[in-house]
Design an enzyme around this catalytic site. Structure first.
Site, PDB file in Angstrom:
ATOM      1  N   ASP A  62     -10.553   0.950  -5.642  1.00  8.58           N
ATOM      2  CA  ASP A  62      -9.900   0.360  -4.514  1.00  8.58           C
ATOM      3  C   ASP A  62     -10.293  -1.249  -4.416  1.00  8.58           C
ATOM      4  O   ASP A  62     -10.848  -1.910  -5.283  1.00  8.58           O
ATOM      5  CB  ASP A  62     -10.584   0.901  -3.302  1.00  8.58           C
TER       6      ASP A  62
ATOM      7  N   TRP B 269      -2.988  -2.287  -3.791  1.00 15.40           N
ATOM      8  CA  TRP B 269      -2.194  -2.083  -2.714  1.00 15.40           C
ATOM      9  C   TRP B 269      -0.725  -3.004  -3.036  1.00 15.40           C
ATOM     10  O   TRP B 269      -0.117  -3.458  -2.054  1.00 15.40           O
ATOM     11  CB  TRP B 269      -2.638  -2.653  -1.467  1.00 15.40           C
TER      12      TRP B 269
ATOM     13  N   ASP C 255      -1.119   1.718   1.964  1.00 16.71           N
ATOM     14  CA  ASP C 255      -1.289   2.945   2.245  1.00 16.71           C
ATOM     15  C   ASP C 255      -0.059   3.428   2.909  1.00 16.71           C
ATOM     16  O   ASP C 255       0.522   3.096   3.726  1.00 16.71           O
ATOM     17  CB  ASP C 255      -2.545   3.284   3.113  1.00 16.71           C
TER      18      ASP C 255
END
Ligand code: GLA
Length: 736
Positions: free
Chosen positions: A167, A207, A228
Site C-alpha cells: 500500500d 492508487w 479505493d
C-alpha cells in the site's frame, strides 16, 4: 557467396556488442546483473483470483476468517472455478515491531502466527496473501515497511506468504512525492521480495497516483489503477472509466488492478454486480472477491463462479479488453482470445434501457463465410449471426458474448442450420422523463441479425394502469429477413401524476419463430413521471445532468446527481470547490428577518447514495448559483449528521461548514427530520427536530458584511454526491 556468408556473423556480433555496450552505459549494467523483478517471477500469468477481507470486514481480519473462507473455497466450488489466493489486508499485526525489528502478528487475531495460516491454506492447494505499506505506517496506523523492506520480505517468505499487497500509506514525503520517489519505494520492496528466495506475487497499491501503468509492469505483477472502490454503482463506473484507458499496459504476469470486487455487499443491484464481474473480466483484472463469502447468497456465488466469464478473464492470450465505442454511455468492450474467439461486453452506463449495436467486423472477427455464433455468457444461449451484434441492455447492465467466427464450410452451414437466430427486441422513447399528462413517442423494434428469416408476431407495448398507447403505424409484415429490423411506433400518454416523482416500466413484447421454435422476448424501458412544481415554487439545476422536480400538495421531490455542496471526503468540516444540486425554491422571499423550515422525509436511494449526498434547505442570494451566490445551507449529510454550511468568501461555492449533529458514523438520523434556518441580519441559526417539537441547534453562522442580499432566495435542495441521480423528498416548506 561463401565469403559473404562468413561475414554475416561477424557483422551481427559487432552489432550486438555495440548494442550491449550502449545499453550498459545508458541504463546501467546492473540491469543485466540484478535478479529479475516482479514481472519476471513467472507468477500471475493470468490475473490472480481470490479473496481479500478489506471490503467486507475492514480491520476485523483473523486467522479463523481466512481459514473458514479457505474451507469455503473448497466446499463451494470457488477453488474449482479458479479462486486461489486468500489475502489478508491491513490490521493483521501489532502496533509495534519486536525488539529484533520484526513485524508481530496480532496474537488475538492470529494466535498461531501467519505461518500456521499459510500451512493450513497450502494444505488445501491454496495460497496466502498479506498486506504492508511502503511508508512508515499502514493506512490503519500499523508499522509500515519503509526501511524494513528486507526484514519484512524475508519474514513473509519464511512464513510461506505467496502474495504481497503493498500500500501507499505513511509515506512521509507525500506532499513532495515525485514519480521517481514512488518508483524507488516500490522497487526496494520488489528487490527485497526477489532476493527472499520465495516466489511472491507483488501487488502494487499506490492508487494510480503516479501513472503506475507506465512503470509498475517492470517491477510487479499487478498495480492498482484508482482510488479505493466503494460498494456503489457510481464508484464502480468511475473505476471502469479510468481502468479502461490503460489496456495497453496489461500482459501475462502484469495486470491493471481496478480494485477488489464488491459483489455481494448489498450496495448495487444484481445487474450492476453482473456488470462489475463482466467488466473486470473483459479488462483482464484480478478477480478478488471482497464480500463475506461464508454468507453469500446463491445469486452472489453464481456471479463469482460464472465459468464462461472467468474464462474470458483468464484467457491465456492475456490481452486487456479495449473500449472500441462509447456513444452516449453505451459501451462496447472487446477482448481477443487465444483460440481466435472474441469476447464482447455491451455495457449500458445509463439508468434506462437501450439497444447497443456493433458488428463482427468492428470487434475484429472475420468469417469468410459471414457466419458467426454468439454465446451469451450469462444466459448461456447460443445464437447465429451474419455479423450484426445487437442487444437490448437494461440500465447499468452488461450483455456479454463470446463471438466465434465459422472458419470452415461445415461449421458455417451447421451454425446456420442448427442455431437459434440472433434476434433483439428493443424499446426506446423520445423522452423518458414525462410531466403529468404528457405524451411521448415510443418505438418498439425487432432486429434479426441471423442469416435466415424469422417470422415475427405483433410488436406490442404494455403499460401501467392509467397510461395509454396508440399505435401510429400498421404492424409490420411477419417475415423479417436476415439483417433486417422491423419497428412499430406508439404515442404514449402519461396519466396525471399522484405523487411528485415516480418511475414506471413500459414493456415491449413480441413472439417470433426461428429454426429452434417459438420465442417470446420482452424488453422494458424505465420512464420517470413527475408532477411539475406550482407557483410560487421555481426550480434550479446547477448539475451538469438532468434533474427532475415534482410537487404534489405540500410534498416536494428532487431527483438529482451532482458532486455535492460540501464534499465530505476529508471530513464533514472541510471543503473543496463544489456547488452542484437541484433546488425547489422561491425567489427573493427572505428579508433580513425570516424563518425557513422544511422536513426531509426521504433522502437518497435506491442505490448510489454518495459520500457527499446532501438534502436540506437553502437560503441563498441566488438559488440558481449564478451571480451572487452567498448563502447558507442546512442539510442531512451522508454521515447521518445535520450540517450547516455557508459561502463566506465571495466565491461561487459553499465553502465553510459549522456544526454537525444528529447521528454518527454511517447511521442516518431517523427520518422525517425537520430543519429550520432563521435569518437575523447577517446571522443564520440552524436547528433540527426529529419530533417536530424539540429543536436542537446545529450552529450559527454570520456572513461577512455585504455578503447577504437584502432579499434572498430560499427553498429545499438535494445533491446525490455522485454521478447517478438519487431522490430526496420534503414536506411543509414554509418561509415566513
Ligand atoms: C488503502 C487501500 C485499501 C485497503 C486499505 C487498508 O485504502 O487502498 O485497499 O488496503 O488501505 O487500510
Amino acid at each position: 557467396m561463401s565469403a559473404a556468408r562468413k561475414q554475416r556473423p561477424t557483422r551481427w556480433l559487432t552489432y550486438l556488442l555495440t548494442l550491449s555496450c550502449a545499453l550498459g552505459s545508458a541504463v546501467g549494467l546492473t540491469m543485466l546483473a540484478t535478479p529479475a523483478n516482479g514481472v519476471d517471477n513467472g507468477l500471475a500469468r493470468t490475473p490472480i483470483m481470490g479473496f481479500n477481507d478489506w471490503n467486507a470486514f475492514g480491520c476485523n481480519v483473523s486467522a479463523s476468517l481466512i481459514e473458514q473462507t479457505a474451507d469455503l473455497f473448497v466446499s463451494s466450488g470457488l477453488q474449482e472455478a479458479g479462486y486461489e489466493y486468500l489475502n489478508i489486508d491491513d490490521c493483521w499485526m501489532t502496533k509495534t515491531r519486536d525488539a529484533g525489528g520484526h513485524l508481530v502478528p496480532d496474537p488475538t487475531k492470529f494466535p498461531d502466527g501467519i505461518k500456521a495460516v499459510a500451512d493450513y491454506i497450502h494444505a488445501k492447494g491454496l495460497k496466502l496473501g498479506i498486506y504492508e505499506s511502503a511508508g512508515l505506517t499502514t493506512c490503519q496506523g500499523y508499522p509500515g515497511s519503509l526501511g524494513h523492506e528486507t526484514t519484512d520480505a524475508n519474514d513473509f517468505a519464511a512464513w510461506g506468504v505467496d502474495l504481497l499487497k503493498y500500500d501507499n500509506c505513511g509515506t512521509t514525503t507525500d506532499t513532495s512525492s515525485t514519480q521517481a520517489q514512488y518508483i524507488a519505494r516500490y522497487t526496494t520492496m520488489a528487490d527485497a521480495l526477489n532476493a527472499s528466495g520465495r516466489k511472491i506475487v507483488y501487488s502494487v497499491c499506490e492508487w494510480g497516483n503516479y501513472s503506475p501503468a507506465d512503470w509498475a509492469p517492470a517491477i510487479s505483477n499487478m498495480w492498482r489503477t484508482t482510488d479505493d472502490i466503494t460498494d456503489s454503482y457510481a464508484s464502480m463506473l468511475s473505476i471502469v472509466r479510468q481502468n479502461a484507458q490503460l489496456a495497453s499496459a496489461a500482459k501475462p504476469g502484469a495486470w491493471n488492478d481496478p480494485d477488489m470486487l464488491e459483489i455481494g455487499n448489498g450496495g448495487m443491484t444484481a445487474a450492476e454486480y453482473r456488470s462489475e464481474f463482466s467488466l473486470w473480466s473483459i479488462m483482464a483484472a484480478p478477480l478478488i472477491a471482497g464480500t463475506d463469502l461464508r454468507k453469500a447468497t446463491a445469486e452472489t456465488l453464481a456471479i463469482y463462479t460464472n465459468a464462461d466469464v472467468i474464462a474470458v478473464d483468464q484467457d491465456s492470450l492475456g490481452k486487456q479488453g479495449t473500449l472500441i465505442s462509447e456513444t452516449g454511455g453505451l459501451d462496447v468492450f472487446v477482448k481477443p482470445l487465444a483460440n481466435g474467439d472474441v469476447a464482447v461486453a455491451l455495457f449500458n452506463e445509463n439508468s434506462t434501457g437501450a439497444s447497443i449495436h456493433t458488428t463482427a467486423k468492428a470487434v475484429g472477427a472475420n468469417s469468410r463465410y459471414g457466419v458467426y455464433t454468439l454465446t451469451d455468457l450469462w444466459s448461456k444461449q447460443v445464437s447465429e449471426t451474419s455479423g450484426g451484434i445487437d442487444a437490448y441492455v437494461p440500465g447499468h447492465a452488461t450483455v456479454m458474448y463470446r463471438l466465434h467466427a465459422a472458419t470452415d464450410v461445415r461449421s458455417a452451414v451447421n451454425a446456420v442450420a442448427s442455431s437459434a437466430a440472433q434476434v433483439s427486441l428493443g424499446v426506446s422513447a423520445t423522452s423518458t422523463t414525462m410531466a403529468s399528462g404528457a405524451s411521448t413517442a415510443v418505438t418498439v423494434n425487432l432486429t434479426n441479425d441471423s442469416s435466415l428469416p424469422v417470422l415475427a408476431g405483433d410488436l406490442t407495448l404494455s403499460l401501467p394502469t392509467g397510461w395509454n398507447a396508440k399505435a401510429t403505424g400498421a404492424n409490420s409484415a411477419p417475415v423479417v429477413g436476415p439483417a433486417r429490423t422491423i419497428s412499430r411506433s406508439y404515442t404514449v400518454k402519461a396519466p396525471a401524476a399522484t405523487v411528485p416523482i415516480t418511475s414506471v416500466e413500459l414493456t415491449a413484447s413480441t413472439t417470433y419463430r426461428d429454426l429452434k421454435g417459438k420465442h417470446s422476448p420482452t424488453s422494458s424501458l424505465g420512464v420517470t413521471l413527475y408532477s411539475p412544481v406550482s407557483t410560487p415554487n421555481l426550480t434550479a439545476n446547477t448539475t451538469s445532468g438532468t434533474a427532475v422536480f415534482g410537487q404534489s400538495g405540500s410534498t416536494l421531490a428532487i431527483s438529482a446527481a451532482g458532486s455535492g455542496v460540501n464534499p465530505a471526503s476529508s471530513g464533514v468540516f472541510t471543503r473543496t470547490a463544489s456547488d452542484e444540486y437541484g433546488a425547489i425554491y422561491r425567489d427573493n422571499v427572505v428579508g433580513s428577518s425570516a424563518t425557513v423550515q422544511a422536513t426531509v422525509t426521504v433522502q437518497g436511494g435506491p442505490t448510489g447514495f454518495g459520500a457527499n449526498s446532501a438534502s436540506g434547505i437553502m437560503v441563498r442570494n441566488d438559488a440558481t448559483g449564478n451571480a451572487t451566490p452567498e448563502g447558507v445551507v442546512l442539510y442531512v449529510n451522508a454521515n447521518g449528521q445535520v450540517a450547516l454550511a455557508y459561502a463566506a468568501k465571495g466565491g461561487t461555492t459553499v465553502d465553510t461548514t459549522v456544526g454537525g449533529r444528529g447521528g454518527s458514523g454511517s447511521t442516518k438520523p431517523p427520518l422525517p427530520i425537520a430543519l429550520k434556518l432563521v435569518r437575523t441580519g447577517t446571522s443564520y441559526v440552524g436547528s433540527y427536530s426529529t419530533d417536530g417539537m424539540t429543536w436542537t441547534t446545529v450552529g450559527t453562522v454570520t456572513l461577512p458584511a455585504g455578503a447577504s442580499a437584502s432579499t434572498q432566495d430560499a427553498g429545499v435542495f438535494h445533491t446525490a454526491g455522485s454521478a447517478s441521480a438519487t431522490e430526496a423528498d420534503f414536506t411543509d416548506l414554509s418561509i415566513s
